[in-house]
Every structure is written in C-alpha cells, then in structure tokens.
Design an enzyme around this catalytic site. Sequence first.
Site, PDB file in Angstrom:
ATOM      1  N   MET A   1       0.850  -1.197   0.000  1.00 47.42           N
ATOM      2  CA  MET A   1       0.000   0.000   0.000  1.00 47.42           C
ATOM      3  C   MET A   1       0.881   1.241   0.000  1.00 47.42           C
ATOM      4  O   MET A   1       1.663   1.458   0.932  1.00 47.42           O
ATOM      5  CB  MET A   1      -0.944  -0.013   1.202  1.00 47.42           C
TER       6      MET A   1
ATOM      7  N   GLN B   1       7.824  -4.928  -3.933  1.00 45.87           N
ATOM      8  CA  GLN B   1       6.993  -4.720  -5.114  1.00 45.87           C
ATOM      9  C   GLN B   1       7.623  -3.649  -5.997  1.00 45.87           C
ATOM     10  O   GLN B   1       7.926  -2.548  -5.551  1.00 45.87           O
ATOM     11  CB  GLN B   1       5.570  -4.294  -4.770  1.00 45.87           C
TER      12      GLN B   1
ATOM     13  N   CYS C   1      -2.106  -1.120  -9.721  1.00 46.32           N
ATOM     14  CA  CYS C   1      -2.320   0.202  -9.129  1.00 46.32           C
ATOM     15  C   CYS C   1      -2.934   1.152 -10.151  1.00 46.32           C
ATOM     16  O   CYS C   1      -2.406   1.296 -11.263  1.00 46.32           O
ATOM     17  CB  CYS C   1      -1.002   0.769  -8.608  1.00 46.32           C
TER      18      CYS C   1
ATOM     19  N   LYS D   1       0.952  -8.988  -9.177  1.00 48.06           N
ATOM     20  CA  LYS D   1      -0.318  -8.573  -8.569  1.00 48.06           C
ATOM     21  C   LYS D   1      -1.096  -7.809  -9.627  1.00 48.06           C
ATOM     22  O   LYS D   1      -0.594  -6.853 -10.212  1.00 48.06           O
ATOM     23  CB  LYS D   1      -0.091  -7.698  -7.340  1.00 48.06           C
TER      24      LYS D   1
ATOM     25  N   HIS E   1      -6.568  -8.721  -7.443  1.00 52.74           N
ATOM     26  CA  HIS E   1      -7.535  -7.802  -6.843  1.00 52.74           C
ATOM     27  C   HIS E   1      -8.844  -7.991  -7.588  1.00 52.74           C
ATOM     28  O   HIS E   1      -8.916  -7.774  -8.798  1.00 52.74           O
ATOM     29  CB  HIS E   1      -7.036  -6.365  -6.971  1.00 52.74           C
TER      30      HIS E   1
ATOM     31  N   ASN F   1      -7.559 -10.749  -3.440  1.00 54.80           N
ATOM     32  CA  ASN F   1      -7.364  -9.484  -2.750  1.00 54.80           C
ATOM     33  C   ASN F   1      -8.552  -8.581  -3.049  1.00 54.80           C
ATOM     34  O   ASN F   1      -9.181  -8.689  -4.078  1.00 54.80           O
ATOM     35  CB  ASN F   1      -6.044  -8.850  -3.240  1.00 54.80           C
ATOM     36  N   GLY F   2      -8.849  -7.675  -2.109  1.00 56.54           N
ATOM     37  CA  GLY F   2      -9.872  -6.676  -2.335  1.00 56.54           C
ATOM     38  C   GLY F   2     -11.068  -6.823  -1.415  1.00 56.54           C
ATOM     39  O   GLY F   2     -11.797  -7.806  -1.498  1.00 56.54           O
TER      40      GLY F   2
ATOM     41  N   GLY G   1      -5.575  -5.812   2.714  1.00 58.34           N
ATOM     42  CA  GLY G   1      -4.968  -4.495   2.682  1.00 58.34           C
ATOM     43  C   GLY G   1      -5.458  -3.581   3.776  1.00 58.34           C
ATOM     44  O   GLY G   1      -4.979  -3.616   4.906  1.00 58.34           O
ATOM     45  N   ARG G   2      -6.452  -2.759   3.447  1.00 57.51           N
ATOM     46  CA  ARG G   2      -6.881  -1.709   4.372  1.00 57.51           C
ATOM     47  C   ARG G   2      -7.380  -2.229   5.715  1.00 57.51           C
ATOM     48  O   ARG G   2      -7.170  -1.604   6.749  1.00 57.51           O
ATOM     49  CB  ARG G   2      -7.951  -0.847   3.699  1.00 57.51           C
TER      50      ARG G   2
END
Length: 332
Positions: free
Chosen positions: A21, A73, A103, A142, A174, A214-215, A236-237
């Site tokens: 992130m 990454q 991204c 990713k 993601h 992911n996500g 992640g978050r």
Amino acid sequence: MEENRINTMVCDYTKLSIAPMMDWTDRHCRVFHRLMSRRALLYTEMVTAPAIIHGDRPRLLDYDASEHPVALQLGGSDPAELAQATRIAGDWGYDEINLNVGCPSDRVQSGCFGAVLMKTPDLVADCVARMMEASRVEVTVKCRIGVDDQVPEDVLPAFLDTMRAAGVRRIAIHARKAWLQGLSPKENRDIPPLDYPLVHRMKQQFPDLHLSVNGGIPGLDAARDHLRVMDGVMVGRAAYHQPWDILGRADQLWGETPPFDHPEQVAQAMRPHIAAHLAAGGRLHQITRHMLGLFHGMPGARGWKRTLSEGASKGGIEVYDAALRQVTHLAA
C-alpha cells in the site's frame, strides 16, 4: 533440493499476505505488523524501477531483518529497467519480487505501468521473463481482473494464461476492475464491484498456479472462507486500520499460537523500536501513524488514537507512554 525448500516456504507463508500500500506499508509499518504475526507475508510499498536504478538505494530498499518473509513490489514497464532493478535488489535479500499490474493511480498511469498494463499482457510477460532471469528469488505478479471496458471473464483468464507461459507461478488478483478514466485511486478501491466468484473460478481453471484473492476482505473469518477455494488471501486496508483484528490472530491459520494475547503487549513490544528511531533523529509520528487502529473497538481506543494524533508530530516517547496509559489503566 534448495529450490524445493524455497517452493515449500512460498506455499506456506503466502496463505496470508498484507497488500503493498503506497504511503502505508513502509518499514516501520512492517516491523509493527511482524510483531503480531510470525507467518504472514509482508510487502513493501511499490518502488519504481527507475528510482532504484538512479535513486537512494539504501533509503528505498533497506529493511529490518525481523521483517522476513518480506517481498519487494516493483513498478515499471520497461523490461530492461525492471531486470536491472531486480538485480540490484537481489543484494538486499528480499524473499520475493513482485510486479505491480494493479495500481490505478494517476502517477502510475503516466509512467505506463500499474493497472494499465492489463491492456498489454505480452509486455508484462516480457517484463517478468527478464525479471526472472535477473532474480535469485521468485518473481510474482499482482493484477486486477481488468480495466476500463475490458470484459473480465475474457481478459483475466487470458492474462493468467500469458503469465503462466512466461513462467510466473504465483499471482495475487484484486477482485475489482480498475477504471483508469473517471474514478480516482480512492474510488477505484471501493466503487467497482467485487467479483470473488470470478477469481474463485480462476483457481479452478488454473489449478497449477498459486492464486491469492485481494480486495475488500474485512477480517480473518472472511479470509478463512476464501482459503477454502484459494491458495492465499491478501488483505490491505482492513489489516492496516484494524491490525489486531487480523494480524493478532493470523498465525492461527497455520495452527500456531499468536505471539501476543492482547494488543497492549504489542504496543509495549514496539517501544524499543520507537525509542531507537527517536534516538537516531526520527519522529514519533513516522511510526505511530501506522498504529492508530491497534486498539480498534476496545476500551481506551479513542484516547490512544487522540493522544497520538495530537502529540506525535512534535512529541517524543513521553507522548507514546501517555497514549499507552489511555489503555493500560483500563486493563488494570
């Protein structure tokens, strides 16, 4: 024999990973996260290949040995540059090199890398092939399920097939499209709908690939549900904002006892790292900004967060100790 040992380790620690992130998963964040889980794979923020080639390499690549397993990454779209950056990073001993194909930020698009690379899978294949030639460790990808007007049901399996042909064996997906025109990076993390069933079908279609989803994964229970189908889960978050809820119990996924019983123990264990950082001329908020959610949903959480938010930009260890008292006096 060595290759088999490495592959076994990869399959083990990638059961749960913490997503790269930007502006968040710096070295202080990773030290903090590692305290809570011995097992989860940690990722750096994305670092561009040109930055590594031309920039301050120690500042960009240094990390604490305690962070292992940790992955770097990379961002870029020039195969030669990515190979050179991969070769340079090899001296730092990362456990994995990952290519960002997900991204959606404006600065990433302007450099023609990140999610926009979903439109040029053959270029991505060239990039990862060159990276693998230069790497001592596994090279992974990713990605998103698609971008803009692409049809994910068509694009994603074709992308995975191209990656497999290039030699990639581990991919984190993601489960949202990225809209490169019309949505901000923040909106791209929330507005495009999640398509977990599509990602699950990819695991069925590509059983030989190690695929992580992911996500939008809110917690460890949801991660367990995905692991019934997927090889790995990348969070992640949720892991950043409520770290104890996920990382504090994460090692249970491997049938192991977590390192700590309570987030207060984690906060105490971080104190030597903070003190050393301050002694070296660092600032408190550079570390504690990653720790604001440690006591999420617990008594004293508001006082902990308020004390650090208001005082860490100018104060020292005394501010941290004052924040700790907001939670420890309630537990006494």
